[in-house]
Motif scaffolding. Structure first.
Motif, short mmCIF file in Angstrom:
data_model
loop_
_atom_site.label_atom_id
_atom_site.label_comp_id
_atom_site.label_asym_id
_atom_site.label_seq_id
_atom_site.Cartn_x
_atom_site.Cartn_y
_atom_site.Cartn_z
N SER A 1 0.86 -1.19 0.00
CA SER A 1 0.00 0.00 0.00
C SER A 1 0.90 1.24 0.00
O SER A 1 1.36 1.68 1.05
N PRO A 2 1.18 1.79 -1.19
CA PRO A 2 2.17 2.87 -1.31
C PRO A 2 1.87 4.12 -0.49
O PRO A 2 2.79 4.88 -0.18
N GLU A 3 0.60 4.33 -0.12
CA GLU A 3 0.24 5.55 0.62
C GLU A 3 0.25 5.35 2.13
O GLU A 3 -0.25 6.20 2.88
N ASN A 4 0.83 4.27 2.61
CA ASN A 4 0.78 3.97 4.04
C ASN A 4 1.58 4.93 4.92
O ASN A 4 1.43 4.93 6.14
N GLY A 5 2.42 5.75 4.31
CA GLY A 5 3.18 6.73 5.08
C GLY A 5 2.27 7.63 5.90
O GLY A 5 2.61 8.02 7.02
N GLN A 6 1.09 7.94 5.36
CA GLN A 6 0.16 8.83 6.07
C GLN A 6 -0.40 8.18 7.34
O GLN A 6 -0.91 8.85 8.22
N PHE A 7 -0.28 6.84 7.43
CA PHE A 7 -0.73 6.13 8.63
C PHE A 7 0.44 5.73 9.52
O PHE A 7 0.26 5.00 10.49
N ASP A 8 1.63 6.20 9.15
CA ASP A 8 2.85 5.82 9.87
C ASP A 8 3.07 4.31 9.86
O ASP A 8 3.52 3.72 10.83
N LEU A 9 2.74 3.70 8.73
CA LEU A 9 2.91 2.26 8.56
C LEU A 9 3.79 2.00 7.33
O LEU A 9 3.78 2.80 6.38
N PRO A 10 4.55 0.91 7.32
CA PRO A 10 5.32 0.57 6.13
C PRO A 10 4.41 0.22 4.97
O PRO A 10 3.28 -0.27 5.18
N SER A 11 4.88 0.46 3.76
CA SER A 11 4.04 0.19 2.57
C SER A 11 3.85 -1.30 2.36
O SER A 11 2.84 -1.73 1.82
N ILE A 12 4.83 -2.10 2.78
CA ILE A 12 4.76 -3.55 2.58
C ILE A 12 4.47 -4.24 3.91
O ILE A 12 5.17 -4.02 4.90
N GLN A 13 3.43 -5.06 3.93
CA GLN A 13 3.09 -5.83 5.12
C GLN A 13 2.71 -7.25 4.71
O GLN A 13 2.23 -7.47 3.60
N GLY A 14 2.94 -8.21 5.62
CA GLY A 14 2.58 -9.57 5.23
C GLY A 14 2.99 -10.63 6.23
O GLY A 14 3.56 -10.35 7.30
N THR A 15 2.67 -11.86 5.86
CA THR A 15 2.90 -13.03 6.70
C THR A 15 3.46 -14.16 5.84
O THR A 15 3.09 -14.29 4.66
N TYR A 16 4.34 -14.97 6.42
CA TYR A 16 4.84 -16.15 5.73
C TYR A 16 4.37 -17.39 6.47
O TYR A 16 4.58 -17.52 7.69
N ILE A 17 3.72 -18.29 5.77
CA ILE A 17 3.25 -19.55 6.35
C ILE A 17 4.20 -20.66 5.89
O ILE A 17 4.31 -20.93 4.69
N TYR A 18 4.91 -21.25 6.85
CA TYR A 18 5.94 -22.26 6.59
C TYR A 18 5.36 -23.63 6.89
O TYR A 18 4.83 -23.87 7.99
N LEU A 19 5.41 -24.55 5.92
CA LEU A 19 4.68 -25.81 5.97
C LEU A 19 5.60 -27.03 5.92
O LEU A 19 6.69 -26.98 5.33
N ASP A 20 5.13 -28.11 6.49
CA ASP A 20 5.74 -29.42 6.31
C ASP A 20 5.20 -29.97 4.98
O ASP A 20 4.00 -30.19 4.85
N ALA A 21 6.08 -30.17 4.00
CA ALA A 21 5.61 -30.54 2.66
C ALA A 21 5.22 -32.01 2.57
O ALA A 21 4.66 -32.43 1.55
N THR A 22 5.50 -32.80 3.59
CA THR A 22 5.06 -34.20 3.61
C THR A 22 3.65 -34.31 4.16
O THR A 22 2.76 -34.92 3.56
N LYS A 23 3.42 -33.67 5.32
CA LYS A 23 2.13 -33.80 6.01
C LYS A 23 1.16 -32.67 5.69
O LYS A 23 -0.03 -32.77 5.96
N GLY A 24 1.70 -31.57 5.17
CA GLY A 24 0.83 -30.43 4.87
C GLY A 24 0.51 -29.56 6.06
O GLY A 24 -0.25 -28.60 5.96
N SER A 25 1.08 -29.88 7.22
CA SER A 25 0.80 -29.11 8.44
C SER A 25 1.64 -27.84 8.48
O SER A 25 2.71 -27.76 7.87
N ILE A 26 1.14 -26.86 9.23
CA ILE A 26 1.88 -25.59 9.39
C ILE A 26 2.94 -25.77 10.48
O ILE A 26 2.63 -26.17 11.60
N LYS A 27 4.19 -25.49 10.13
CA LYS A 27 5.29 -25.58 11.10
C LYS A 27 5.51 -24.25 11.81
O LYS A 27 5.82 -24.20 13.00
#
Length: 323
Positions: free
Chosen positions: A75-101
């Motif tokens: 969100s390039p305009e996030n400066g006006q909210f004092d927030l970084p423009s890029i935000q997010g989450t990484y979900i890391y998984l067990d590729a055998t069982k499909g569960s979230i590690k």
């Protein structure tokens, strides 16, 4: 079922050893088992601020080992909210069982892996005796880019430029105890011709790295400008330089730094020297002379996220055992 580990920004920041992270990402580019589909890129309207936002979904997997997906909003305009423009989450998984590690904070993960990827490219493209760096931009990436480049080259002098000189000075203050001198500058033109490495991480639509200022032997590291209408270097810089990408998959399609020169004929597809897969495998050459001008364009790749997530997950496991 094992509990899902939460890996926050604090742990990521404290556990980063750039040389080791760079090596982990290099091994990712050398791996023949990792699979990375094209990332999903969705722009969506954001009338409250008068500018579009972007949703990025970046999956990757190593069959029967690990997998993951990064969910990011820009969100390039996030400066006006004092927030970084890029935000997010990484979900890391067990590729055998499909569960979230694990669930990792994507802001620091992205900043660290992006900086490490630029430094990995610099190992092949910048001069080995590069002692000076100009950092253009004062966002979350800038400190990481400076530290990552300094991990692979004998950097002695760093200059920082931003549209806000106070932000540039704040970066200098943060890095004042490092093994290099660091100074905020009022204009890019004052120092751009004097440095060995130019690193730029901005959301600019108007080029900031101008070919008329570029000198033989320099390495240009372009990390920002993630959309087709954004660019950090002008046509003249592209013409003067040997151009390299992180990957052809994203690099040819996503950023104006490459897309616009391809469209207007300034750059031909066959003139692009190599991507990181080829550089790491040494099937293509990096810098070939002291006077060559090299330009690396990074748009990010899910392989880098998975390699970095695995690195931090292993760090977390080791820290837990040692305690």
């Amino acid at each position: 079922m094992d509990p899902i580990i939460q890996i926050d920004d604090t742990f990521i920041n404290e556990s980063t050893r750039f040389k080791k992270l760079i090596e982990a990402i290099k091994q990712g580019f050398l791996s023949e088992s990792l699979e990375v589909p094209m990332r999903h890129h969705h722009d969506f309207s954001n009338p409250a601020v008068g500018a579009d936002s972007t949703l990025l979904l970046m999956p990757a997997w190593n069959p029967s080992k690990e997998a993951g997906v990064k969910i990011v909003t820009v969100s390039p305009e996030n400066g006006q909210f004092d927030l970084p423009s890029i935000q997010g989450t990484y979900i890391y998984l067990d590729a055998t069982k499909g569960s979230i590690k694990a669930i990792l904070e994507a802001k620091s993960l992205t900043a660290k892996r992006t900086a490490a990827t630029s430094a990995l490219a610099s190992m092949y493209l910048s001069r080995k005796d590069a002692t000076s760096l100009l950092m253009i931009g004062t966002g979350a990436l800038s400190i990481n880019l400076i530290l990552a480049h300094a991990a692979v080259r004998p950097i002695e002098t760093v200059y920082v430029w931003g549209r806000n000189i106070k932000k540039a000075q704040a970066i200098c203050d943060t890095l004042s105890t490092e093994n290099f001198t660091i100074k905020a500058v009022q204009t890019i033109e004052d120092v751009i011709g004097e440095v060995a490495i130019i690193s730029s991480a901005t959301l600019s639509k108007i080029p900031l790295v101008l070919g008329k200022h570029i000198k033989p032997g320099q390495h240009i590291d372009l990390v920002g400008a993630y959309k087709k209408d954004m660019r950090e270097a002008d046509d003249d810089a592209i013409i003067k330089a040997s151009v390299y990408l992180d990957t052809y998959q994203g690099g040819l399609k996503e950023s104006g730094d490459i897309v616009i020169p391809l469209q207007n004929g300034v750059l031909k597809r066959e003139e692009i020297e190599a991507d990181l897969f080829e550089l790491c495998a040494e099937t293509k050459k990096g810098r070939q002379s002291e006077n060559q001008i090299t330009l690396f364009k990074s748009v990010g790749h899910a392989l880098e996220d998975l390699a970095a997530a695995t690195y931090y997950y292993n760090q977390y496991q080791q820290a837990t055992i040692s305690h």
